[in-house]
Write a protein that holds these residues in place. Structure first.
Motif, PDB file in Angstrom:
ATOM      1  N   UNK A 463     -10.843   0.792 -27.696  1.00  0.00           N
ATOM      2  CA  UNK A 463     -11.377  -0.518 -28.046  1.00  0.00           C
ATOM      3  C   UNK A 463     -12.585  -0.378 -28.950  1.00  0.00           C
ATOM      4  N   UNK A 464     -12.721  -1.290 -29.910  1.00  0.00           N
ATOM      5  CA  UNK A 464     -13.942  -1.494 -30.685  1.00  0.00           C
ATOM      6  C   UNK A 464     -14.297  -2.965 -30.525  1.00  0.00           C
ATOM      7  N   UNK A 524     -12.038  -5.718 -21.992  1.00  0.00           N
ATOM      8  CA  UNK A 524     -11.747  -7.141 -22.267  1.00  0.00           C
ATOM      9  C   UNK A 524     -10.296  -7.454 -21.903  1.00  0.00           C
ATOM     10  N   UNK A 525     -10.005  -8.719 -21.887  1.00  0.00           N
ATOM     11  CA  UNK A 525      -8.625  -9.146 -21.650  1.00  0.00           C
ATOM     12  C   UNK A 525      -8.185 -10.034 -22.809  1.00  0.00           C
ATOM     13  N   UNK A 547      -1.413  -5.091 -22.733  1.00  0.00           N
ATOM     14  CA  UNK A 547      -1.924  -3.711 -22.679  1.00  0.00           C
ATOM     15  C   UNK A 547      -3.352  -3.603 -22.179  1.00  0.00           C
ATOM     16  N   UNK A 548      -3.984  -4.699 -21.816  1.00  0.00           N
ATOM     17  CA  UNK A 548      -5.381  -4.625 -21.380  1.00  0.00           C
ATOM     18  C   UNK A 548      -5.529  -4.261 -19.909  1.00  0.00           C
ATOM     19  N   UNK A 549      -4.501  -4.453 -19.124  1.00  0.00           N
ATOM     20  CA  UNK A 549      -4.546  -4.087 -17.713  1.00  0.00           C
ATOM     21  C   UNK A 549      -3.279  -3.307 -17.366  1.00  0.00           C
ATOM     22  N   UNK A 591      -7.263  -8.851 -12.928  1.00  0.00           N
ATOM     23  CA  UNK A 591      -7.606  -9.613 -14.121  1.00  0.00           C
ATOM     24  C   UNK A 591      -9.026 -10.146 -13.970  1.00  0.00           C
ATOM     25  N   UNK A 592      -9.669 -10.551 -15.058  1.00  0.00           N
ATOM     26  CA  UNK A 592     -10.998 -11.168 -14.935  1.00  0.00           C
ATOM     27  C   UNK A 592     -10.966 -12.323 -13.937  1.00  0.00           C
ATOM     28  N   UNK A 593     -11.946 -12.348 -13.043  1.00  0.00           N
ATOM     29  CA  UNK A 593     -11.966 -13.353 -11.986  1.00  0.00           C
ATOM     30  C   UNK A 593     -11.370 -12.856 -10.699  1.00  0.00           C
ATOM     31  N   UNK A 594     -10.832 -11.637 -10.715  1.00  0.00           N
ATOM     32  CA  UNK A 594     -10.288 -11.065  -9.486  1.00  0.00           C
ATOM     33  C   UNK A 594      -8.845 -11.375  -9.217  1.00  0.00           C
TER      34      UNK A 594
END
Length: 768
Positions: A463-464, A524-525, A547-549, A591-594
């Motif tokens: 990631x950038x 990030x997501x 592909x983020x998780x 995911x973000x937020x659990x």
């Protein structure tokens, strides 16, 4: 016949195949009262035996048959045949001539050699290419395929069409002219509609009928008149005014559309559709389509200059283009934009169009070879917002580069490589770039009745990120090995199902996957979400899409499938399946937020059953059952009964815990010999509102159909549209009104036309 005619002769007998010049020399050998059958081919056929042609393979019967000779009489027979070589041939009593695909019959036939003219007198009849013409007499020139018939009647079986004319003129092999003509597809006992014209031209090359000074009668009442009137005789396109439509819409008022079609070329066309709306004004709808061997696409532009209900100009622009070069290079464009968020709410014709929320705007260039492909793509979007039900705008990919390569059975291995590099942008969320490299290798072990497929992957992500959101920590990375083992057995046994021979299979399957844990909360997501839980996802290593998780995994999936296959055709008639995933470790990636975390040691249980239970009965059942809570999380159940054409009833139920609970019933059913009822109702128990309701009827006469439907559907959170369709369809001619057929097909599973178009005749069915 021929053998009887020549039996008493001591001279040379007539050959079974003779040319017209040889025919008179054989007449002296035939008794005048005998029935004769004479076939005619080339003159050389009578002089020496023809060589036997060699057989060869053909994909279709008669696809490369030799052309019919252009000259001469092909076949003639009658009770009596007389004549001479220099002048004429007389056929008396059940006379018949077959020539160049046409069959001519009559009480008496005379053929003049000098004029190449057949004169048929008494019960004249000519049949060619599926069209039958009858009258008291006929003059017909064989070579030119021209002639005349007074007081003619005609019928054309492929379209169930018929008619009559004061005078009929054959103007060539493909063109027929009728003077003082009537045309209809009704039976003689039911003259519900017909077209009367001073002149009617039937052109089978252009597949069109052209009438001059024509009137259209319906129930003995003239409802349309025109100095020039055309109607189709096939599927061929042509320029002109298409059937106008009209209806009632609760948001637009009375509306009428008059389509103008321009057949620019066989691979180009344009349609202009002014849509007149009582409450809004005139929406000009324009579409241009093109098709070539290496590219295809369409352009659309709709605009209303002053929408009286909205206040201002509104428009839609849509452009699709796909190009594929022969070298593997390709490109494409998909651009869509509307002037405002409520364009589809106001002008949409169905619930799918009216609820559109995201319009893609993308372009790409690609290159493909047998074992690899690559593409560069830019993806943006226009997100339409409903203030009462806002949606999150998707990330834009500006740009995205992908590379994929695969080679199956390379020394027993299946190897693959997937790579993509994307720059994500969003007006309100975090921007960033991501590069993913994902090589994999598998070694399938396959045999009749079983399979084992071990597979290894490496998932590397870089990631950038935007320094405005992550000061001093703009780079992130993640590396993960992924392993899986897929295996299964296939058992078969023969038996019967519904009284027919069948094969039943039993297919147990085990799938194990292993993914180590990596802490990913600081990533990030951009595009990840929890995957929809279904049978396909059971056999996927990652519980997330995107592909983020990548969720950790130490799990086993067990499933059992049984199928009933038709013994004659191999068609799958019934499928039943059950499957569940078992976890041997915890789940810490979320995911973000659990969201996305699980605590159970086993997944929900999936059950499915679909297929044909009995003649006319089709069942579709899918259930997701939470074993820990002992409750149903999601379910879809549907049953359809269709005992015969144009008769169907369906009932469906859809449920998702805390999100969805809908009942759906639909049907098309005969109320009497000619009346059919139509209905569809979709009710949301959770929202306590009707999502979509449709009701109407169809009346089927012998040669026309009446359709009437009223529909109401939700287009926004608290907005609904009601519209009415009314159309009269004259079989083989066209329709008047707004046809609801597409709406009926979408709303009623298994809907069928009560007046299906006639089946196109086969190659050898237009022969008498």
């Amino acid at each position: 016949m021929l053998g009887e005619a020549a039996a008493g002769s001591t001279g040379p007998s007539c050959a079974p195949a003779v040319s017209l010049p040889v025919l008179p020399r054989c007449l002296a050998l035939l008794p005048a009262a005998a029935a004769v059958a004479l076939a005619c081919a080339g003159a050389a056929a009578a002089a020496e035996p023809a060589a036997v042609p060699a057989l060869r393979m053909e994909r279709a019967l008669g696809a490369s048959r030799a052309p019919v000779p252009a000259e001469g009489l092909s076949f003639a027979r009658a009770r009596s045949v007389t004549g001479n070589a220099q002048e004429e041939l007389h056929l008396e009593g059940e006379a018949e001539v077959r020539t160049r695909g046409a069959v001519l019959r009559g009480d008496r036939i005379r053929y003049d050699f000098a004029d190449d003219l057949l004169r048929v007198r008494g019960n004249a009849r000519i049949f060619r290419d599926g069209a039958l013409f009858t009258g008291p007499e006929l003059d017909f020139r064989i070579e030119a395929q021209t002639g005349t018939m007074p007081q003619a009647r005609f019928s054309y079986a492929p379209l169930n069409a018929r008619g009559q004319a004061d005078r009929l003129q054959f103007l060539g092999p493909e063109l027929t002219r009728l003077l003082g003509a009537e045309y209809t597809t009704c039976t003689p006992e039911d003259r519900a509609w017909w077209v009367r014209a001073e002149r009617l031209d039937i052109d089978r090359v252009e597949e069109v009928g052209s009438a001059r000074n024509a009137r259209l009668y319906f129930m003995d009442v003239p409802i349309f008149a025109s100095p020039l009137f055309e109607f189709p005789l096939g599927e061929r396109r042509r320029s002109g005014v298409l059937t106008p439509s009209f209806g009632i819409n609760s948001r637009l008022g009375w509306e009428t559309t008059v389509p103008l079609y321009w057949d620019i070329a066989p691979n180009r066309d344009a349609t202009f559709e002014p849509r007149f709306m009582a409450r809004r004004g005139v929406l000009l709808q324009n579409q241009f389509r093109y098709l070539d061997p290496t590219y295809r696409g369409q352009l659309q532009y709709n605009v209303i200059g002053d929408d009286r209900g909205y206040g201002g100009t509104r428009d839609l622009i849509s452009a699709q283009h796909v190009w594929a070069g022969r070298s593997g290079l390709g490109a494409g464009l998909n651009f869509n934009r509307v002037s405002d968020d409520r364009y589809f709410v106001d002008f949409g014709r169905n619930i799918v169009e009216g609820s559109t929320s995201v319009l893609p705007q993308e372009a790409y260039v690609s290159y493909a070879q047998p074992y690899w492909n690559t593409a560069l793509r830019v993806t943006r979007n226009q997100t339409l917002q409903d203030p009462l039900a806002p949606v999150v705008k998707p990330y834009e990919r500006v740009p995205q580069y992908t590379l994929g390569a695969s080679r199956l059975d390379w020394r027993g291995f299946d190897v693959a490589l997937g790579m993509d590099a994307i720059r994500f942008e969003h007006p309100r969320l975090e921007d960033g770039a991501r590069v993913v490299v994902n090589p994999s290798v598998a070694y399938p072990l396959l045999a009749p009745g079983w399979f084992v497929v071990p597979r290894l992957q490496w998932h590397a992500t870089r990631y950038q990120l935007d320094p405005a959101f992550r000061p001093g920590a703009t780079q992130r990375s993640r590396d993960l090995p992924i392993a899986s083992l897929d295996s299964g057995l296939v058992f078969e046994r023969t038996g019967t199902w519904g009284g027919r021979a069948a094969t039943q299979t039993l297919e147990p399957r085990l799938f194990y996957s292993l993914i180590p844990y990596r802490q990913q909360n600081d990533l990030p997501n951009f595009d990840s979400a929890l995957a929809d839980f279904n049978f396909a996802q059971l056999f996927n290593e990652n519980v997330f899409v995107g592909s983020d998780r990548i969720g950790e995994a130490n799990q086993m999936t067990a499933a059992l499938v049984t199928r009933i296959l038709d013994g004659a055709s191999g068609t799958e008639r019934l499928r039943a399946a059950i499957g569940q995933r078992f976890y041997f470790g915890s789940q810490r990636v979320a995911l973000p937020g659990g969201s996305g975390l699980r605590e159970d040691r086993a997944s929900d249980l999936l059950l499915g059953l679909n297929g044909q239970l009995a003649q006319g009965w089709v069942l579709d059942l899918a259930v997701q059952h939470a074993t820990a809570q002992k409750s149903v999380v999601r379910a879809t159940a549907g049953v359809r009964y269709q005992p015969r054409p144009a008769s169907v009833l369906s009932l469906a139920y859809r449920y998702k815990l805390n999100e969805l609970q809908q009942y759906d019933i639909a049907g098309q059913w005969p109320l009497s010999n000619r009346w059919y009822g139509l209905m569809r109702a979709n009710y949301s128990q959770r929202d306590r509102r009707w999502v979509e309701v449709l009701g109407g009827f169809e009346y089927k006469a012998d040669c026309w159909v009446l359709r009437f439907t009223a529909q109401r559907f939700a287009t926004a959170a608290q907005t609904a549209t009601t519209q009415v369709f009314f159309a009269i369809e004259l079989n083989g001619l066209g329709s008047v009104g707004s046809s609801p057929v597409e709406q009926l097909r979408r709303n009623i599973p298994g809907y069928q036309l009560v007046n299906p178009p006639p089946r196109q005749p086969g190659r050898f069915e237009t022969y008498e």
